[in-house]
Design a protein around this motif. Structure first.
Motif, mmCIF file in Angstrom:
data_model
loop_
_atom_site.group_PDB
_atom_site.id
_atom_site.type_symbol
_atom_site.label_atom_id
_atom_site.label_comp_id
_atom_site.label_asym_id
_atom_site.label_seq_id
_atom_site.Cartn_x
_atom_site.Cartn_y
_atom_site.Cartn_z
ATOM 1 N N SER A 1 0.859 -1.183 0.000
ATOM 2 C CA SER A 1 0.000 0.000 0.000
ATOM 3 C C SER A 1 0.898 1.236 0.000
ATOM 4 O O SER A 1 1.668 1.445 0.940
ATOM 5 C CB SER A 1 -0.913 -0.008 1.229
ATOM 6 N N TYR A 2 0.796 2.046 -1.038
ATOM 7 C CA TYR A 2 1.689 3.199 -1.149
ATOM 8 C C TYR A 2 1.145 4.192 -2.160
ATOM 9 O O TYR A 2 0.353 3.852 -3.036
ATOM 10 C CB TYR A 2 3.089 2.750 -1.596
ATOM 11 N N ASN A 3 1.566 5.425 -2.020
ATOM 12 C CA ASN A 3 1.365 6.426 -3.064
ATOM 13 C C ASN A 3 2.688 6.691 -3.766
ATOM 14 O O ASN A 3 2.748 6.777 -4.989
ATOM 15 C CB ASN A 3 0.812 7.723 -2.472
ATOM 16 N N TYR B 1 17.306 -4.442 -3.262
ATOM 17 C CA TYR B 1 16.814 -3.155 -2.803
ATOM 18 C C TYR B 1 17.394 -2.813 -1.433
ATOM 19 O O TYR B 1 17.445 -3.664 -0.544
ATOM 20 C CB TYR B 1 15.289 -3.173 -2.676
ATOM 21 N N ASN B 2 17.790 -1.555 -1.253
ATOM 22 C CA ASN B 2 18.270 -1.077 0.045
ATOM 23 C C ASN B 2 17.669 0.294 0.337
ATOM 24 O O ASN B 2 17.452 1.087 -0.578
ATOM 25 C CB ASN B 2 19.805 -0.947 0.052
ATOM 26 N N LYS B 3 17.401 0.545 1.617
ATOM 27 C CA LYS B 3 16.890 1.848 2.054
ATOM 28 C C LYS B 3 15.627 2.245 1.303
ATOM 29 O O LYS B 3 15.642 3.106 0.427
ATOM 30 C CB LYS B 3 17.964 2.925 1.921
ATOM 31 N N LEU B 4 14.526 1.615 1.639
ATOM 32 C CA LEU B 4 13.243 1.891 1.007
ATOM 33 C C LEU B 4 12.421 2.817 1.894
ATOM 34 O O LEU B 4 12.403 2.676 3.122
ATOM 35 C CB LEU B 4 12.475 0.593 0.757
ATOM 36 N N VAL B 5 11.705 3.743 1.253
ATOM 37 C CA VAL B 5 10.878 4.711 1.972
ATOM 38 C C VAL B 5 9.513 4.786 1.293
ATOM 39 O O VAL B 5 9.421 4.859 0.062
ATOM 40 C CB VAL B 5 11.531 6.109 1.974
ATOM 41 N N LEU B 6 8.452 4.781 2.106
ATOM 42 C CA LEU B 6 7.091 4.870 1.594
ATOM 43 C C LEU B 6 6.495 6.248 1.833
ATOM 44 O O LEU B 6 6.715 6.862 2.882
ATOM 45 C CB LEU B 6 6.188 3.832 2.272
ATOM 46 N N ASP B 7 5.729 6.703 0.837
ATOM 47 C CA ASP B 7 4.858 7.876 0.955
ATOM 48 C C ASP B 7 5.557 9.131 1.457
ATOM 49 O O ASP B 7 4.957 9.951 2.152
ATOM 50 C CB ASP B 7 3.649 7.535 1.851
ATOM 51 N N GLN B 8 6.814 9.273 1.091
ATOM 52 C CA GLN B 8 7.518 10.528 1.332
ATOM 53 C C GLN B 8 7.342 11.400 0.099
ATOM 54 O O GLN B 8 7.333 10.912 -1.029
ATOM 55 C CB GLN B 8 8.999 10.253 1.594
ATOM 56 N N GLU B 9 7.187 12.689 0.300
ATOM 57 C CA GLU B 9 7.046 13.588 -0.850
ATOM 58 C C GLU B 9 8.378 13.638 -1.591
ATOM 59 O O GLU B 9 9.398 14.060 -1.047
ATOM 60 C CB GLU B 9 6.653 14.984 -0.390
ATOM 61 N N ILE B 10 8.379 13.176 -2.827
ATOM 62 C CA ILE B 10 9.618 13.119 -3.607
ATOM 63 C C ILE B 10 9.412 13.805 -4.942
ATOM 64 O O ILE B 10 8.292 13.910 -5.446
ATOM 65 C CB ILE B 10 10.097 11.657 -3.823
ATOM 66 N N LYS B 11 10.504 14.258 -5.519
ATOM 67 C CA LYS B 11 10.461 14.936 -6.807
ATOM 68 C C LYS B 11 10.995 14.018 -7.907
ATOM 69 O O LYS B 11 11.773 13.102 -7.637
ATOM 70 C CB LYS B 11 11.271 16.229 -6.749
ATOM 71 N N PHE B 12 10.564 14.292 -9.132
ATOM 72 C CA PHE B 12 10.960 13.485 -10.282
ATOM 73 C C PHE B 12 11.571 14.400 -11.351
ATOM 74 O O PHE B 12 11.022 14.547 -12.445
ATOM 75 C CB PHE B 12 9.752 12.740 -10.848
ATOM 76 N N PRO B 13 12.711 15.003 -11.073
ATOM 77 C CA PRO B 13 13.289 15.944 -12.037
ATOM 78 C C PRO B 13 13.824 15.235 -13.280
ATOM 79 O O PRO B 13 14.467 14.200 -13.189
ATOM 80 C CB PRO B 13 14.430 16.589 -11.240
ATOM 81 N N PHE B 14 13.509 15.797 -14.433
ATOM 82 C CA PHE B 14 14.031 15.247 -15.683
ATOM 83 C C PHE B 14 14.229 16.413 -16.650
ATOM 84 O O PHE B 14 13.305 16.841 -17.327
ATOM 85 C CB PHE B 14 13.074 14.208 -16.271
ATOM 86 N N LYS B 15 15.440 16.902 -16.691
ATOM 87 C CA LYS B 15 15.762 18.048 -17.543
ATOM 88 C C LYS B 15 16.909 17.678 -18.464
ATOM 89 O O LYS B 15 17.951 17.204 -18.014
ATOM 90 C CB LYS B 15 16.134 19.262 -16.684
ATOM 91 N N VAL B 16 16.727 17.898 -19.756
ATOM 92 C CA VAL B 16 17.734 17.551 -20.746
ATOM 93 C C VAL B 16 18.526 18.804 -21.118
ATOM 94 O O VAL B 16 17.944 19.840 -21.477
ATOM 95 C CB VAL B 16 17.092 16.953 -22.015
ATOM 96 N N SER B 17 19.833 18.708 -21.059
ATOM 97 C CA SER B 17 20.691 19.826 -21.439
ATOM 98 C C SER B 17 20.558 20.108 -22.933
ATOM 99 O O SER B 17 20.423 19.188 -23.749
ATOM 100 C CB SER B 17 22.143 19.509 -21.096
ATOM 101 N N SER B 18 20.605 21.372 -23.287
ATOM 102 C CA SER B 18 20.534 21.764 -24.703
ATOM 103 C C SER B 18 21.756 21.285 -25.482
ATOM 104 O O SER B 18 21.742 21.261 -26.716
ATOM 105 C CB SER B 18 20.410 23.285 -24.815
#
Length: 285
Positions: free
Chosen positions: A49-51, A260-277
């Motif tokens: 159970s997770y978001n 898998y190591n160091k798992l965390v549930l339902d923490q507010e996390i960001k998904f940055p994906f920026k491509v350099s020009s």
């Protein structure tokens, strides 16, 4: 002094005993008959159970026809929306690639070659050598039950496509035509299996968690095997800290073992994906 040493040694052994027992044991309970609906519902109820799920560190050993490789990295999942994988150099510090997956797209940054790729999800299913969609991949990574689209002409609820069994120390869900497949296998009638597919789940009764998955596509001579091991307590839920994924057909094979190591549930996390020009776009071949 002697009694103090004995007492200290005994205390140390106790601490070691309890600190090392970090995983649940499988096969500690026999499987007793229950209805297919109840078995399915219990598996769903016991699924994670997770978001959001953040696997802060993983290590992986990858093998294919062409190469063998060890990688480290992290995985972030926003349920039903995003899976982001960051791959690091063998030292585990410098990021060398980032993969951003959504239900309809796959984007990859290769920082070493200064290239990036943007494609649809089909690109990833080709690389995995199995017709999986985003939600199936998410289920594989999070130890959830699923059914492959290519196994069935008509999409029906899971419980209509699978039959449950109790076999000694495990429950088993087998796809509905499995009995015909098994009869032909026993009689070595492989040539008549081309139009059949086969999917099997093994479930541990004490944890009510999936431990093994087998998929066979006889027409394409392709097998997929999943193994889940080393179940740990993840914030009050049972979750495998090891996943083995194998796909093999008549032409190629690949396997990947993830820890898998160091798992965390339902923490507010960001998904940055920026491509350099400065990065060059490449296209699937």
């Amino acid at each position: 002094m002697k009694n103090c040493l004995l007492g200290g040694t005994f205390l140390l052994l106790l601490l070691l005993q309890f600190s090392c027992k970090s995983t649940y044991e499988l096969g500690r309970k026999r499987a007793h008959w229950i209805s297919d609906n109840r078995l399915y519902n219990q598996i769903v109820d016991s699924s994670l159970s997770y978001n959001t799920l953040w696997i802060k560190r993983f290590s992986a050993h990858y093998e294919s026809n062409e190469k063998t490789q060890n990688v480290k990295g992290s995985i972030k999942i926003l349920r039903d929306s995003i899976i982001m994988v960051q791959l690091n150099a063998p030292t585990g510090i410098l990021e060398v690639a980032r993969i951003y997956i959504t239900p309809d797209s796959v984007k990859i940054i290769d920082r070493l070659k200064k290239e990036y790729l943007a494609s649809d999800f089909f690109f990833l299913s080709e690389k995995l050598n199995m017709d999986v969609d985003f939600y199936t991949l998410q289920s594989i990574l999070t130890n959830s039950i699923f059914q492959l689209r290519e196994l069935y002409e008509k999409q029906r609820p899971f419980i209509r496509n699978f039959k449950g069994k109790a076999i000694d120390d495990k429950y088993v869900f087998i796809s509905d035509k499995a009995s015909k497949v098994e009869r032909k296998l026993r009689k070595d009638k492989y040539e008549k299996l081309y139009k059949f597919n086969y999917q099997r789940f093994e479930i541990d009764p004490s944890l009510m968690k999936i431990t093994d998955v087998l998929v066979r596509l006889f027409g394409e001579e392709r097998d997929m095997v999943l193994k889940y091991r080393d179940f740990i307590n993840l914030e009050g839920q049972k979750f495998p800290s090891e996943l083995v994924f194998k796909v093999k057909d008549s032409v190629q094979s690949l396997s990947c073992k993830l820890k898998y190591n160091k798992l965390v549930l339902d923490q507010e996390i960001k998904f940055p994906f920026k491509v350099s020009s400065k990065f060059k776009r490449i296209y699937p071949q």
